[in-house]
Design a protein around this motif. Structure first.
Motif, mmCIF file in Angstrom:
data_model
loop_
_atom_site.group_PDB
_atom_site.id
_atom_site.type_symbol
_atom_site.label_atom_id
_atom_site.label_comp_id
_atom_site.label_asym_id
_atom_site.label_seq_id
_atom_site.Cartn_x
_atom_site.Cartn_y
_atom_site.Cartn_z
ATOM 1 N N ARG A 89 0.789 -1.223 0.000
ATOM 2 C CA ARG A 89 0.000 0.000 0.000
ATOM 3 C C ARG A 89 0.827 1.281 0.000
ATOM 4 N N THR A 90 2.135 1.202 0.280
ATOM 5 C CA THR A 90 2.948 2.417 0.330
ATOM 6 C C THR A 90 4.195 2.252 -0.524
ATOM 7 N N ALA A 91 4.776 3.394 -0.899
ATOM 8 C CA ALA A 91 6.018 3.368 -1.667
ATOM 9 C C ALA A 91 7.134 2.743 -0.848
ATOM 10 N N LEU A 107 0.991 -3.322 -7.988
ATOM 11 C CA LEU A 107 0.168 -2.372 -7.246
ATOM 12 C C LEU A 107 -1.212 -2.305 -7.858
ATOM 13 N N GLY A 108 -2.244 -2.525 -7.041
ATOM 14 C CA GLY A 108 -3.615 -2.418 -7.498
ATOM 15 C C GLY A 108 -4.333 -1.313 -6.762
ATOM 16 N N VAL A 112 -4.690 2.885 -7.535
ATOM 17 C CA VAL A 112 -5.973 3.554 -7.770
ATOM 18 C C VAL A 112 -6.174 4.691 -6.771
ATOM 19 N N GLU A 113 -5.826 4.437 -5.513
ATOM 20 C CA GLU A 113 -6.032 5.451 -4.478
ATOM 21 C C GLU A 113 -5.042 6.597 -4.588
ATOM 22 N N GLU A 120 6.456 7.675 -8.120
ATOM 23 C CA GLU A 120 7.416 7.751 -7.014
ATOM 24 C C GLU A 120 8.324 6.524 -6.979
ATOM 25 N N ILE A 121 7.747 5.346 -7.103
ATOM 26 C CA ILE A 121 8.542 4.117 -7.076
ATOM 27 C C ILE A 121 9.356 3.969 -8.356
#
Length: 244
Positions: A89-91, A107-108, A112-113, A120-121
């Protein structure tokens, strides 16, 4: 990423075991044993990439099967590439996994969020992000396929490619895990929308399905239930796409 078409075995994990869900529905899974055993089996069969998913993480929003995943990473080493999703959920989570030895993070919900997480990644680890677009009734769904987003898969794919995604993982949830065959039109729409590789998943029942995904423009196909149920072998599937 995928210079040649690959058949990629899925190692989806729930409660520390390999599981294949039907239609993405929680509680519909059939269990196929220890993840390390499965990973080693696919390596022995010639897999060049393994697709790992923390199903509990996808539903709960945090990594749950971390211990099982670490065991798989240790067993695989440099023998194959590993792409991992579910609960990232986070970078910081993504970067830590990439530095741990994961080749690509999937990342899904996080993408989206917060679409900028992809950029960033990718700025720090170019080509390392595979954005997962799981489609149900033509709409991207998140949180373990339980919440609609209103997003069109092809339009979303284009957006994430522009943000630096190394590839798109497109899962046709409507046929996922049912061994009923693939639908190539949705795959083709996503492929035609972007210039990055598209990995297709969902519905594969025969080697002809794998070839059909290749012909639709996919760079790789993730296969789960068909391999675990013995519908065909990994070698047979890879040979089919190499020879046709």
């Amino acid at each position: 990423m995928f210079p040649e078409f690959e058949v990629v075995p899925a190692v989806d994990m729930q409660d520390g075991q390999v599981v294949q869900l039907v239609g993405g529905e929680r509680g519909t899974g059939k269990t196929y044993g220890d993840p390390v055993d499965a990973a080693e089996r696919w390596l022995d069969a010639g897999a060049r990439t393994l697709h790992l998913v923390d199903l509990d993480g996808a539903f709960e929003g945090e990594r749950v099967n971390a211990a099982a995943i670490d065991a798989v990473l240790e067993a695989v080493g440099d023998a194959a590439a590993v792409q991992l999703g579910g609960g990232i959920r986070t970078a910081d989570d993504a970067v830590a996994l990439l530095e741990r030895g994961v080749d690509r993070v999937i990342l899904g919900t996080a993408a989206v969020e917060d679409p900028e997480i992809v950029a960033e990644i990718s700025d720090e680890h170019p080509g390392s992000v595979l954005v997962s677009l799981d489609a149900k009734d033509g709409e991207v769904v998140v949180s373990g396929w339980t919440e609609g987003t209103g997003l069109d898969p092809a339009e979303a794919a284009r957006r994430y490619a522009d943000l630096g995604a190394g590839g798109i993982l497109f899962t046709d949830v409507d046929v996922e895990g049912q061994l009923g065959g693939v639908r190539t039109d949705p795959v083709r729409r996503v492929v035609e929308a972007v210039d990055v590789p598209v990995v297709a998943s969902g519905g594969v029942a025969t080697v002809d399905d794998v070839v059909a995904l290749r012909d639709a423009g996919a760079a790789a196909a993730v296969v789960g239930s068909a391999l675990y149920e013995g519908a065909f072998t990994l070698a047979e599937a890879q040979a089919a796409v190499d020879e046709r």
